[in-house]
Enzyme design. Sequence first.
Site, PDB file in Angstrom:
ATOM      1  CD  GLU A 135      68.245  50.321  40.855  1.00 42.77           C
ATOM      2  OE1 GLU A 135      67.529  49.736  40.026  1.00 42.77           O
ATOM      3  OE2 GLU A 135      68.564  49.843  41.945  1.00 42.77           O
ATOM      4  N   GLY A 275      72.292  44.010  33.171  1.00 38.85           N
ATOM      5  CA  GLY A 275      71.404  43.062  32.505  1.00 38.85           C
ATOM      6  C   GLY A 275      70.075  43.660  32.077  1.00 38.85           C
ATOM      7  CB  ALA A 276      67.092  43.761  32.603  1.00 41.87           C
ATOM      8  CG  MET A 277      66.183  49.991  35.130  1.00 32.77           C
ATOM      9  SD  MET A 277      66.895  49.789  36.795  1.00 32.77           S
ATOM     10  CE  MET A 277      65.588  50.506  37.772  1.00 32.77           C
ATOM     11  CD  GLU A 278      64.444  47.374  39.387  1.00 33.48           C
ATOM     12  OE1 GLU A 278      65.315  46.980  38.597  1.00 33.48           O
ATOM     13  OE2 GLU A 278      64.690  47.707  40.551  1.00 33.48           O
ATOM     14  CG  HIS A 311      65.767  39.878  38.912  1.00 32.23           C
ATOM     15  ND1 HIS A 311      66.349  39.400  40.055  1.00 32.23           N
ATOM     16  CD2 HIS A 311      65.972  41.224  38.929  1.00 32.23           C
ATOM     17  CE1 HIS A 311      66.892  40.400  40.740  1.00 32.23           C
ATOM     18  NE2 HIS A 311      66.679  41.520  40.071  1.00 32.23           N
ATOM     19  CD  GLU A 312      65.342  43.360  35.853  1.00 39.49           C
ATOM     20  OE1 GLU A 312      64.950  44.254  36.637  1.00 39.49           O
ATOM     21  OE2 GLU A 312      66.490  42.885  35.916  1.00 39.49           O
ATOM     22  CG  HIS A 315      62.979  44.340  40.825  1.00 40.33           C
ATOM     23  ND1 HIS A 315      63.339  44.380  42.145  1.00 40.33           N
ATOM     24  CD2 HIS A 315      64.139  44.144  40.122  1.00 40.33           C
ATOM     25  CE1 HIS A 315      64.659  44.205  42.251  1.00 40.33           C
ATOM     26  NE2 HIS A 315      65.165  44.047  41.038  1.00 40.33           N
ATOM     27  CD  GLU A 334      68.166  44.711  42.764  1.00 41.54           C
ATOM     28  OE1 GLU A 334      67.874  43.576  42.352  1.00 41.54           O
ATOM     29  OE2 GLU A 334      67.814  45.754  42.174  1.00 41.54           O
TER      30      GLU A 334
HETATM   31  N1  B3K Z   1      67.920  47.251  39.494  1.00 45.25           N
HETATM   32  C1  B3K Z   1      68.711  47.066  38.318  1.00 45.25           C
HETATM   33  C2  B3K Z   1      70.162  47.347  38.510  1.00 45.25           C
HETATM   34  C3  B3K Z   1      70.528  48.771  38.449  1.00 45.25           C
HETATM   35  C4  B3K Z   1      72.036  48.941  38.471  1.00 45.25           C
HETATM   36  C5  B3K Z   1      72.445  50.374  38.586  1.00 45.25           C
HETATM   37  N2  B3K Z   1      73.876  50.548  38.491  1.00 45.25           N
HETATM   38  C6  B3K Z   1      68.531  45.712  37.733  1.00 45.25           C
HETATM   39  C7  B3K Z   1      68.101  44.652  38.671  1.00 45.25           C
HETATM   40  O1  B3K Z   1      68.747  44.316  39.627  1.00 45.25           O
HETATM   41  O2  B3K Z   1      67.039  44.135  38.479  1.00 45.25           O
HETATM   42 ZN    ZN Z   2      67.081  43.424  40.630  1.00 44.12          ZN
END
Ligand code: B3K
Ligand code: ZN
Length: 888
Positions: A135, A275-278, A311-312, A315, A334
């Site tokens: 992402e 922070g993290a990615m879903e 949060h993740e 998602h 988001e």
């Molecule tokens: N969706 C990702 C963020 C991606 C950022 C890309 N530059 C994490 C989050 O909001 O949960």
């Molecule tokens: Zn998010």
Amino acid sequence: MNQAVSNTSPNASPQTIYLKDYLPPAFLVKKVELDFRLEPQNTVVTSRLYLSRNPVYPDPQAPLELKGQELKLLSIKLDDQPLGEEGYAIQADTLKLAGVPDNFVLETQVEINPENNTALEGLYLSSGNFCTQCEAEGFRRITWYPDRPDVLAPFTTRIEADKTQFPVLLSNGNPTEKGDLDQGRHYVTWEDPFPKPSYLFALVAGDLHAVKDTFNTASGRQVALEIWVEKENLHKCDHALASLKNAMRWDEATYGREYDLDIYMIVAVNDFNMGAMENKGLNIFNSACVLADPKSETDAAFHRVESVVAHEYFHNWSGNRVTCRDWFQLSLKEGFTVFRDQQFSADQHSPAVERIQNVGLLRTAQFAEDASPTAHPVRPDSYIEINNFYTLTVYEKGSEIVRMLSELLGWDAFRKGSDLYFERFDGQAVTVEDFVQCMAEVSGLNLDQFLLWYSQAGTPRVTAKGDYNAAEKTWTLTLKQETPPTPGQADKQPLLIPIKMGLVGPGGQPLPLEVDGQHLGVETVLHLKEAEQSWTFHHLEDEPLPSLLRGFSAPVKLDYDYSRQDLAFLLQQDPDGFNRWDAGQRLALQALQELVAAQQEGRDLVLDAELIASWQKLLEGEPEDPQMLAELLQLPSEAYIAEQYDQVDIDAIHTARDYARKTLATALYPDLLRLYKAFNQQKPWSADAKEAAARRLKNTCLSLLVVTDTDEALQLAEKQFQHADNMTDQQAALTCLVHAQEANQGEAALAQFARQWAHDPLVMDTWFSIQVTRPHPDALQRVQALLEHPAFSMKNPNKIRAVLGAFAGQNRHNFHRRDGAGYQLLADAVIQLNSLNPQIASRLVLPLTRFQKLDDYRKDKMKEQLERIHKQDLSPDLYEMVTKALSA
Ligand code: B3K
Ligand code: ZN
């Protein structure tokens, strides 16, 4: 064989993308088969895309267009027939195939270099392990693809690598096949049955170890849970695992959402841009947002882990099952998901304290963004680089919009709207209108005006006036709203603003609200729709005191002409916890602004006696709610004080706050000491919320005590530092020692701390931050020295945030040194990062774009640095930020 490497270099003239130009994709992908031969420097990716024309696309002859970056194309086949160079065209980052059939299979083979990938986007190496970040548009750095969120496909991913170096091979979905190969290699195949956009793709390979558990869903399915980390971190996974299970249970109970795959994995990596990615079924986390052990991580870090894990996870529905049609709709996933994680945290902890902390961030940082050259609507109209729009506006203000919907509809209707949204759009890529439409349908409310919140940038200002008519026993509230112009949006329309409020009687009792013959109880939500609107409340024997915008029911600046006595009264009496705190903040702000004015007018500094007396009262007796008390004892930050001015006096604000803290601490010393001792229980650490609240209050008292510079206070800090059995206490004490005027003990403590924690990169981040946020005049030299420290690396985003981010963001008066050395230091780093990691460079430059309210001298110094950055060959990320700032 073709050796072309697709467009890579920063920066062929950056292109602006507009929301109004949206067209559906010309081709759909029915199925994706990926094959990875992993090698650090030359990974080969083979992709087979099963493509078909999209019947709704306007041009039935349209060519196929795929996106790619930094890919070396090895071969390309259409229905298994190799294509020569005449069969396709590559221009910049686009591969075009004209005259293709309606249904066909396209196979491409490319080579990529993960080891060289310092942008941390696409496939890269972190601590020797392979991982991905796709992402928003990182998948195009892995293979040629219609890399846009409205193309959804089921993925099959085969990963092959050296078995000794990379024993663990992970991707999305369920593992379906695995085996050993010649030459010490092995492979695993993963199948993800849920059609997904490419931004949710993930791959991990490395020498990782897992903590495992299971979760039984409400409908009785068993889900395997796995948290993958480096061996030395296995003891730091329990909290993330417990948080994940809580989040899964909470989403079932609160939103009726159940997990869908048979396995849910989280992987911790050290080098991560955010922070993290879903990613579907395979979340990838910055290690700072997943690892937590009481010895090495603070209570604040525990809280962060819990909320990011949740949060993740959330998602999976708000983002993955229902995703965004295009990146302009980013807040659809988001904003909603932040709202959901805030609700979750409020349910796990104190709702008022959670709200206070979330609003604190919004009011200081998001409001500042809304007033800056990079201000943008929650749904932007255009962008050059979408990564620049993962902002506080899209996330935090986006969440406030969803919260307002929940206030306007009430929870039951809101939940119905959410159910409808998930059912109607499951498996689809949709828009903000689709979401709001569901809320309108279930409630019967007309939300047309409400949609303006998504398209109008800027923070609305609401001015409230009260008028008591003693003869009629009525009180009339008049609200006016106005949103200031922002770049590209000169004129603003009135918004639909929910104002939650109540009236407080002379004894602090909530008064019954009666408007137009309607009895509204003791609290109501007014719907402010016009530029100016009034409400008359009846049957009020005495003049009431209004408590407005309870719980911060809308992201606005609210002005009401409260006297100091009114604020002191509300601070003690308001039945709304958030508004008690807010009254305290308003009271403190008045006092601080008075100190700023005194300096500017050459008067002696005298702190408002009402403020001192109010704090004194807060400290009396046994605190009912220690965590809330700790919040009430925080003065507004320098950044928030600055928010109140059109022209900011950096040094006067710093001096004012410093003086206020010293004066309060000196006046309240005995009470602070008593509380410190009462809450400094010599018990072993426990995760219990009560214990965490005790630590927070005790450390708040300690930090106030040490600003008095008494030997006694410094000794308490020293003792706590030496004997703490947990990082919350150890770090708090270290900060006290290092930030105290007398630095001697501080240096020794820093050295001891570094010896103790040199092996732990996350703790060393703290060690860096504590030093660069020292209020002392030599802070800048300290930063320069730390940039050379062996534990610092420009390639690790956490270190950049810990040193440069913390200095520019939390050491305001040193960053804004009059000689401009702070600006120059930051600009040097930004220039260096421009080629290394454009996303991080673009984040780091933000403080340099906030010169609007500075004095002319500093303004010029800052712009000089921006001009210097502008002269470089810039990545699209930086180009967009710097040009916006310079043209403001
Ligand atoms: N969706 C990702 C963020 C991606 C950022 C890309 N530059 C994490 C989050 O909001 O949960
Ligand atoms: Zn998010």
